[in-house]
Design a protein around this motif. Structure first.
Motif: not given
Length: 759
Positions: A694-714
Motif C-alpha cells: 500500500a501507499m499510505i499518507g504520512e500525515r493523513t493516513g490515507e491508504k491506497f492498497g492492493l486490490g482496493e476499488r478506485v475511480t480513475v480518469r484517463l
C-alpha cells in the motif's frame, strides 16, 4: 644487411629488426610486431620494420597472405592487425540453423573492424551441466587452444535470455517531418532526418539504427528496414512479433516437408474408428487436437466406476526427430496466440489438417485408456497408438446446453450415448479433485474480440462452464498418466513442474494477510490446500480480489524440466504435458518418449534427444515466457488503442500493483492496465509500505492498497507502447499514520502537494 635510417618523426613504424638480407621474419616475430607496434598500418610498415627489400618482398607478401588466409591476422580497410582473441568467458549466440549434434556459435558482441567473427565449437556430452541448443544465447568458458591460430571451443555455463531488438517503432509524420514512436515504454521519441526515412510511410513499423548528432549528442533514428503497417494490415501483433523476434514465417524447406507428408494409415495402429470419441472446443477453433469418450465400467470389481478415453493427435507420426519440421518446431517452442492472429508452431498442413481430429475423418492419434473408480481416482491406465474417427465436433456451449436440457441437432443424437456418460465420469473425477485440493485461483480471463480492421470490437469474460472443467480434468488425468508410464518404464521425462513458493514470498504474503487480519500458519511447509483456506477466509471477509492477487504473486513460475519436483499448484507428485503436441514442443517430446518406451513404432525419442533434454527444457521454458509477454503486450496495445478515444472519461478499477513510483490500476470493464504516478496521489507525502502492499499518507493516513476499488480518469493513452496514465478520483481508506513502519521508503516522486482531485 644495411641499417635502416631512423626518422626523427615519432610517428610511423619503429627501427628495423636485425635480419639478414636474404632472411624473412618468423611468424612469431611478425605477430609480435603487429601486437607491440601501434603505428603499423600495413605491409609497407612491416617491411620497413624488418628491412625487407628487393627480391624478399615477394615471399614476404606471400607470407602475410598465408597468415591472413589462416585467420591469424586480419585486414581492416588498409591496415593489418593480429586477429583479436576472445575473453576467457564470453557471451555466444548459437545460430538457429546450427546442427544440434555439432553445435557452433559466434560472439554476441563483435567489432567488425577486427575482421570476421570467430567460429566457436560448443562442447557437450553426458557430464555437461548446461546443454544448449540451436537459437540459444549462452555464457561460455572459452579455450583457444595452444596453436598460433585460435581454435576456439566453449563449455556452456548458463543459457541466457536474448535481449529484445533495441530499436523498433512506428513512424509518425508531422509538420516538421518524421519521428519515431518507440514500442518500448521507457524509450523516448526520436526525430528521423529527411534523408534517413527511406521508403517508410506514416504508420509503418520500422527497424532503425540510432545515431548521435550535434554537440549535445541528440539521438536521431535512421530507418534500416520497413517491417509493415500494423494499422493497415490489421495486425497489431506485428509489433510484439518483431520486438520479441518470434519466428512467424516458415522456411520453404519446412513448408515443403509439411506439404509432402503422407496421411498415416492403420498399419502399426489399433483401430478405434468405431469408438465414438468427440471433440469439445471453442466455437471458433480451427484445429482439434484432443477427443474424449467415457463409458460405465462393467467390471464387477469396480462398481460405479468409469472408463475414460483421451485421444490426442499423433504429431510424432509426421514430425520426425532432426527433420526441418522438427527443427522449426523446436525453434518456436510453442504456438503464440494473439487476438488478431495465431503464430503456429507447425505449418497449417500439419496443425489444421493431418493432426486436426476432424469430424468423420480417420486420424492418427496417441490415446490413453483410464479406469476410474466411483471416487474418481484412477485405478489403471494404458497407452495406445490408434487410428480414430471423431463422431462429432461440438463447442463448449453446445455440450453444456445439451446437458442443461437444451440439445440441438448436433448434440441431440449424442446426448445419451456420449455426453451423459462423459459428465458422469467427470462428476466422479471432481470428487478426487476436491480431495486432492489443487490451488483454487479461478481468475477471470477476458477475451478481446476484433472487427474487420483488427481493432477492438468488444471485450468480455467468457462464462466458465462445466464443459470447460470436464475437458480440463480429463486432460490433467491424461498428463499424469503419461508421466507415470514414462517413470515406470525408466524413460527420460519432460516434466511440467511448479515449485512451491519461496520462504521470502511466503513471508511477504504472511505480512500482507496480517494487515487484513487473515491468519496464515508460520511454517514454510505449505500446500495448495492451505492457500485455498486463505482464499475462503478472504471471500468471507469480502476482500477476495486483494488476497487472490497476492496469492498469485506468491507462486513460483511453472516450467519444463527433465528432473521432477512436482506440481505445487495442481498438488500432483508428477505431471507432464501430453495433450497438445500441435502447439507445444514439450508434448511432442513426451509423445516420442512414450513411442520409444512402449515400442509403438517409428518416431520415438532418440538417444541424442534424451541427452539434450536439459537444454530443450530451458529453451522451451524461455519460448513460453516470450509468448506470454508478447501476448500480454499485444492485448495492452489493443486496449490502449480502444481507449485512446476516451481521454477524460471516468472508469471503475482495482489497484493491481503498488510500487514506490505509484499505483497500477486495472479497469473492471475492459481489464486495461494503467499507471498513477505517486506524485499525483494527493495532499500528502505517500510512503510505500511493502508489508501492506500500500501507499499510505504520512500525515493523513490515507491508504491506497492492493486490490482496493478506485475511480480513475484517463489522462493519456499511448497505443504503440500499450501504456495508459490515470488520475485518481476516489478517496483512499483511512488508517493510523503510525502504521507506517520505520524504514518504509518514500517514493522518489511523491513530493507533490496537489489539491484533492476534482470529482
Amino acid at each position: 644487411m644495411p641499417k635502416t635510417k631512423t626518422s626523427k618523426n615519432t610517428s610511423g613504424p619503429k627501427r628495423a629488426r636485425q635480419l639478414r638480407a636474404d632472411e624473412l621474419p618468423t611468424r612469431e616475430q611478425l605477430l609480435e610486431a603487429l601486437a607491440t607496434e601501434p603505428d603499423v598500418k600495413g605491409k609497407r610498415d612491416l617491411a620497413k620494420i624488418f628491412g625487407i627489400r628487393g627480391e624478399m618482398r615477394k615471399p614476404f607478401k606471400a607470407m602475410l597472405a598465408e597468415l591472413e588466409g589462416e585467420g591469424v591476422i586480419t585486414r581492416t580497410r588498409k591496415a593489418l592487425r593480429r586477429t583479436a582473441a576472445l575473453p576467457a568467458v564470453t557471451v555466444l549466440d548459437i545460430p538457429t540453423d546450427a546442427d544440434p549434434d555439432d553445435l557452433h556459435a559466434f560472439p554476441a558482441q563483435w567489432n567488425d573492424e577486427e575482421g570476421e567473427r570467430p567460429r566457436v565449437q560448443v562442447l557437450g556430452g553426458r557430464d555437461a551441466r548446461v546443454v544448449p541448443a540451436p537459437g540459444d544465447r549462452i555464457l561460455a568458458r572459452i579455450d583457444a587452444g595452444e596453436d598460433e591460430i585460435p581454435h576456439y571451443t566453449a563449455k556452456a555455463m548458463k543459457i541466457l535470455d536474448k535481449p529484445r531488438r533495441a530499436h523498433i517503432g512506428i513512424v509518425r509524420m508531422d509538420e516538421d517531418g518524421a519521428r519515431l514512436i518507440p514500442v518500448e515504454r521507457k524509450q523516448k521519441e526520436m526525430r528521423i532526418p529527411a534523408g534517413d526515412l527511406g521508403d517508410a510511410k506514416d504508420g509503418d513499423l520500422v527497424e532503425v539504427e540510432v545515431k548521435l548528432s550535434g554537440r549535445l549528442m541528440i539521438p536521431r533514428a535512421k530507418v534500416t528496414n520497413v517491417i509493415g503497417n500494423p494499422m493497415s494490415e490489421g495486425a497489431i501483433s506485428l509489433i510484439a512479433i518483431h520486438s520479441y523476434e518470434i519466428p512467424y514465417r516458415f522456411p520453404a524447406a519446412v513448408v515443403r516437408e509439411a506439404d509432402e507428408a503422407k496421411e498415416a494409415g492403420l498399419k502399426g495402429r489399433e483401430d478405434w474408428r468405431d469408438l465414438p470419441l468427440i471433440t469439445i472446443d471453442p466455437a471458433d477453433a480451427k484445429d482439434h487436437d484432443d477427443a474424449v469418450y467415457a463409458q460405465p465400467d462393467e467390471d464387477e470389481n469396480n462398481p460405479g466406476g468409469h472408463i475414460v478415453y483421451v485421444a490426442i493427435a499423433d504429431v510424432s507420426a509426421y514430425v520426425q526427430p532432426g527433420s526441418a519440421l522438427d527443427r522449426e518446431a523446436y525453434l518456436r517452442g510453442n504456438s503464440v496466440y494473439f487476438p488478431d492472429r495465431v503464430v503456429p508452431m507447425l505449418p497449417e498442413r500439419i496443425s489444421n489438417d493431418l493432426c486436426s481430429l476432424r469430424e468423420g475423418e480417420p486420424r492418427a492419434a496417441m490415446a490413453v485408456r483410464m479406469v476410474m473408480g466411483a471416487d474418481g481416482r484412477k485405478r489403471s491406465h494404458s497407452f495406445h497408438r490408434v487410428l480414430m474417427r471423431s463422431a462429432a465436433k461440438v463447442s463448449y456451449q453446445q455440450a453444456q446446453a445439451a446437458i442443461d436440457g437444451q440439445p440441438d441437432d448436433k448434440t441431440g443424437p449424442i446426448l445419451e450415448p456420449v455426453l451423459k456418460p462423459l459428465w458422469a465420469a467427470y462428476e466422479a473425477m471432481t470428487k478426487a479433485r476436491e480431495q486432492r485440493g489443487p490451488l483454487d485461483l479461478d481468475l477471470p480471463e477476458r477475451k478481446i474480440l476484433l472487427d474487420d480492421k483488427g481493432m477492438v470490437r468488444d471485450i468480455h469474460v467468457p462464462e466458465r462452464l462445466d464443459a470447460h472443467r470436464l475437458i480440463e480434468e480429463m486432460m490433467i488425468a491424461a498428463n499424469v498418466a503419461a508421466a507415470e508410464t514414462l517413470e515406470q518404464k525408466r524413460s527420460p521425462v519432460m516434466y511440467r513442474v511448479h515449485d512451491e513458493p519461496s520462504g521470502e514470498k511466503l513471508s511477504a504474503l504472511r505480512d500482507f494477510l496480517g494487515s487484513l487480519d487473515i491468519a496464515m500458519k508460520k511454517s514454510d511447509a505449505v500446500k495448495a490446500k492451505d492457500f485455498n483456506g486463505i482464499l475462503a477466509q478472504a471471500r468471507r471477509a469480502n476482500n477476495i480480489e486483494q488476497v487472490s492477487e497476492m496469492v498469485l504473486r506468491s507462486q513460483a513460475q511453472a516450467e519444463y524440466a527433465p528432473e521432477n519436483y512436482g506440481h505445487f499448484g495442481l498438488n500432483l507428485d508428477r505431471y507432464a504435458h501430453f495433450t497438445s503436441p500441435i502447439r507445444r514442443y514439450a508434448d511432442l517430446i513426451v509423445h516420442r518418449a512414450l513411442v520409444k518406451a512402449l515400442d509403438l513404432g517409428t518416431g520415438g525419442l532418440s538417444d541424442q534427444e534424451a541427452l539434450k533434454l536439459p537444454g530443450i527444457a530451458q529453451h522451451i521454458s524461455a519460448t513460453e515466457r516470450r509468448a506470454m509477454l508478447a501476448e500480454r503486450e499485444t492485448s495492452d496495445r489493443l486496449l490502449a488503442q480502444f481507449l485512446s478515444t476516451k481521454i477524460g472519461a471516468r472508469f471503475e478499477g482495482r489497484i493491481s500493483g503498488v510500487t514506490r513510483s505509484g499505483l497500477f490500476v486495472r479497469l473492471l470493464e475492459t481489464g486495461a492496465d494503467g499507471f498513477i504516478p505517486a506524485s499525483t496521489l494527493g495532499e500528502d507525502y505517500y510512503r510505500y509500505v511493502e508489508e501492506q502492499q500500500a501507499m499510505i499518507g504520512e500525515r493523513t493516513g490515507e491508504k491506497f492498497g492492493l486490490g482496493e476499488r478506485v475511480t480513475v480518469r484517463l489522462l493519456e493513452a499511448a497505443p504503440v507502447a500499450g501504456a495508459m496514465r490515470f488520475e485518481l478520483l476516489s478517496e483512499g481508506t483511512r488508517v493510523n499514520p503510525s502504521s507506517i513502519k520505520r524504514g518504509s521508503r518514500r517514493p522518489s516522486q511523491s513530493r507533490s502537494f496537489k489539491g484533492r482531485r476534482k470529482k
